[in-house]
Design a protein around this motif. Structure first.
Motif, mmCIF file in Angstrom:
data_model
loop_
_atom_site.group_PDB
_atom_site.id
_atom_site.type_symbol
_atom_site.label_atom_id
_atom_site.label_comp_id
_atom_site.label_asym_id
_atom_site.label_seq_id
_atom_site.Cartn_x
_atom_site.Cartn_y
_atom_site.Cartn_z
ATOM 1 N N LYS A 75 0.725 -1.168 -0.044
ATOM 2 C CA LYS A 75 0.040 0.133 -0.064
ATOM 3 C C LYS A 75 0.684 1.222 0.023
ATOM 4 C CE LYS A 75 -3.921 -2.140 2.298
ATOM 5 N NZ LYS A 75 -4.872 -2.156 3.451
ATOM 6 N N PHE A 76 1.770 1.458 0.939
ATOM 7 C CA PHE A 76 2.689 2.591 0.912
ATOM 8 C C PHE A 76 3.722 2.540 -0.097
ATOM 9 C CE2 PHE A 76 6.719 1.567 2.695
ATOM 10 C CZ PHE A 76 6.603 0.534 3.617
ATOM 11 N N ALA A 118 2.134 4.454 -3.535
ATOM 12 C CA ALA A 118 1.618 5.531 -3.165
ATOM 13 C C ALA A 118 1.706 6.699 -4.138
ATOM 14 C CB ALA A 118 1.926 6.001 -1.947
ATOM 15 N N ALA A 175 5.309 10.142 -3.298
ATOM 16 C CA ALA A 175 5.900 9.253 -2.332
ATOM 17 C C ALA A 175 6.585 7.957 -2.936
ATOM 18 C CB ALA A 175 4.756 8.330 -1.780
ATOM 19 N N GLY A 223 5.857 -0.599 10.570
ATOM 20 C CA GLY A 223 5.861 0.639 11.066
ATOM 21 C C GLY A 223 6.635 1.726 9.837
ATOM 22 N N SER A 224 7.078 1.222 8.742
ATOM 23 C CA SER A 224 7.570 1.906 7.880
ATOM 24 C C SER A 224 6.526 2.626 7.133
ATOM 25 C CB SER A 224 8.098 1.045 6.642
ATOM 26 O OG SER A 224 9.415 0.338 7.282
ATOM 27 N N SER A 225 6.851 3.818 6.503
ATOM 28 C CA SER A 225 5.867 4.525 5.858
ATOM 29 C C SER A 225 6.583 5.440 4.934
ATOM 30 C CB SER A 225 5.260 5.683 7.150
ATOM 31 O OG SER A 225 6.606 6.437 7.325
ATOM 32 N N ARG A 226 5.790 6.629 4.274
ATOM 33 C CA ARG A 226 6.290 7.212 3.286
ATOM 34 C C ARG A 226 7.551 8.053 3.629
ATOM 35 N NH1 ARG A 226 0.521 9.537 1.162
ATOM 36 N NH2 ARG A 226 -0.433 7.767 0.826
ATOM 37 N N LYS A 227 7.689 8.249 4.759
ATOM 38 C CA LYS A 227 8.787 9.076 5.244
ATOM 39 C C LYS A 227 9.970 8.553 6.047
ATOM 40 C CE LYS A 227 7.215 13.434 4.262
ATOM 41 N NZ LYS A 227 8.121 14.231 3.427
ATOM 42 N N ILE A 285 11.521 4.398 6.053
ATOM 43 C CA ILE A 285 11.831 3.166 5.608
ATOM 44 C C ILE A 285 12.581 2.406 6.232
ATOM 45 C CG2 ILE A 285 11.991 1.690 3.566
ATOM 46 C CD1 ILE A 285 10.634 4.009 1.904
#
Length: 289
Positions: free
Chosen positions: A4-5, A8, A12, A189-193, A195
């Motif tokens: 999903k992320f 993006a 992203a 817990g990884s995200s667009r900002k 990783i």
């Protein structure tokens, strides 16, 4: 979750590409040791996921910056050093790359889930002058180039585990062969900002390499005071690494890599070895375009 992320919006997507590229951008000194102070996957890590999550990559991808690394003076050393160096990674399509972490190489086979090829690498050896108290009488291990064959496979978008293997032949200097088998994946817990990746690794070395690095010949024993020691081939290190990339903007980012290695077999039992468990920390600031 990761799919999903990673899929993006375009901004992203640029961040993700930067994170995948950054994982191969560390110091030239990172080529110098086998087993490496960082896990081998930490130099080529996210690249294995590029085609899976970002199939429409630009032809050229470049990352430049600076870094600092804290690590042992050499494998088995109790003394450590901190040194700085460049962050450089230049990649053309899915065909060729030049990186201070991964070397100068070609992807001879590549697809959505896999990549494999050959690279030129470099081993900085071991100098007696770096630790006269422990290395005097053993002689220098000269700097030398090497050839590396590598292959990695990413399982799927829903389960982005990467399994990776490489074999490195040092041409002169340590004058032996070493191989790595490792696995890693993005962390919850990884995200667009932010990783994050983590995973284990194990290293095998042949007799020629382990004898040069950890063995003691009769002549060396007479000059150094160490007992004669015949090192054997086999698994000589196992470790675990963590890599995290924090994006400050779409182009600027900070990267932190850390790892712990446990020497095994002849490497652990060698009279030259002062410390069997070793740690490394590397921090970098880089720009991607």
């Amino acid at each position: 979750m990761f799919g999903k992320f990673f899929k993006a919006e375009p901004a992203a997507g640029r961040l993700v590409r930067a994170a995948l590229v950054l994982s191969v951008c560390f110091l030239g000194a990172a080529w110098s040791q086998t087993p490496s102070p960082l896990q081998e996957w930490q130099y080529s890590g996210g690249i294995a996921l590029e085609k899976l999550f970002e199939p429409n990559l630009p032809d050229w991808r470049v990352v430049l910056g600076g870094a600092a690394e804290y690590k042992p003076l050499y494998d088995g050393a109790s003394l450590t050093r901190t040194q700085g160096g460049p962050v450089i990674s230049i990649r053309y399509k899915d065909l060729a790359f030049a990186s201070v972490g991964e070397g100068l190489g070609l992807n001879l086979v590549h697809g959505e889930h896999y990549r494999g090829g050959l690279a030129l690498c470099y081993d900085l050896g071991r100098l007696v002058s770096n630790d006269i108290g422990h290395l005097e009488g053993l002689g220098d291990i000269k700097r030398a180039p090497g050839i590396k064959a590598f292959f990695s496979y990413a399982v799927s978008k829903s389960f982005p585990l990467v399994v990776r293997a490489d074999v490195r032949q040092i041409l002169g200097g340590a004058d032996g062969m070493a191989a790595d088998l490792d696995a890693f994946m993005p962390l919850p817990g990884s995200s667009r900002k932010l990783i994050m990746f983590a995973g284990p690794s194990i290293t095998y070395a042949d007799h020629r390499y382990t004898q040069k690095e950890f063995g003691v010949t009769a002549a060396q024993a007479a000059a150094s005071g160490y007992p004669v020691y015949d090192a054997h081939s086999g698994a000589d290190a196992a470790g675990f690494g963590f890599s995290g990339t924090l994006f400050l903007t779409n182009h600027w980012f900070i990267d932190a890599d850390t790892a712990v290695n446990r020497l095994l077999g002849s490497a652990a039992d060698s009279p030259i070895t002062q410390k069997r468990v070793q740690h490394v920390l590397a921090l970098s600031l880089a720009y991607s375009w």
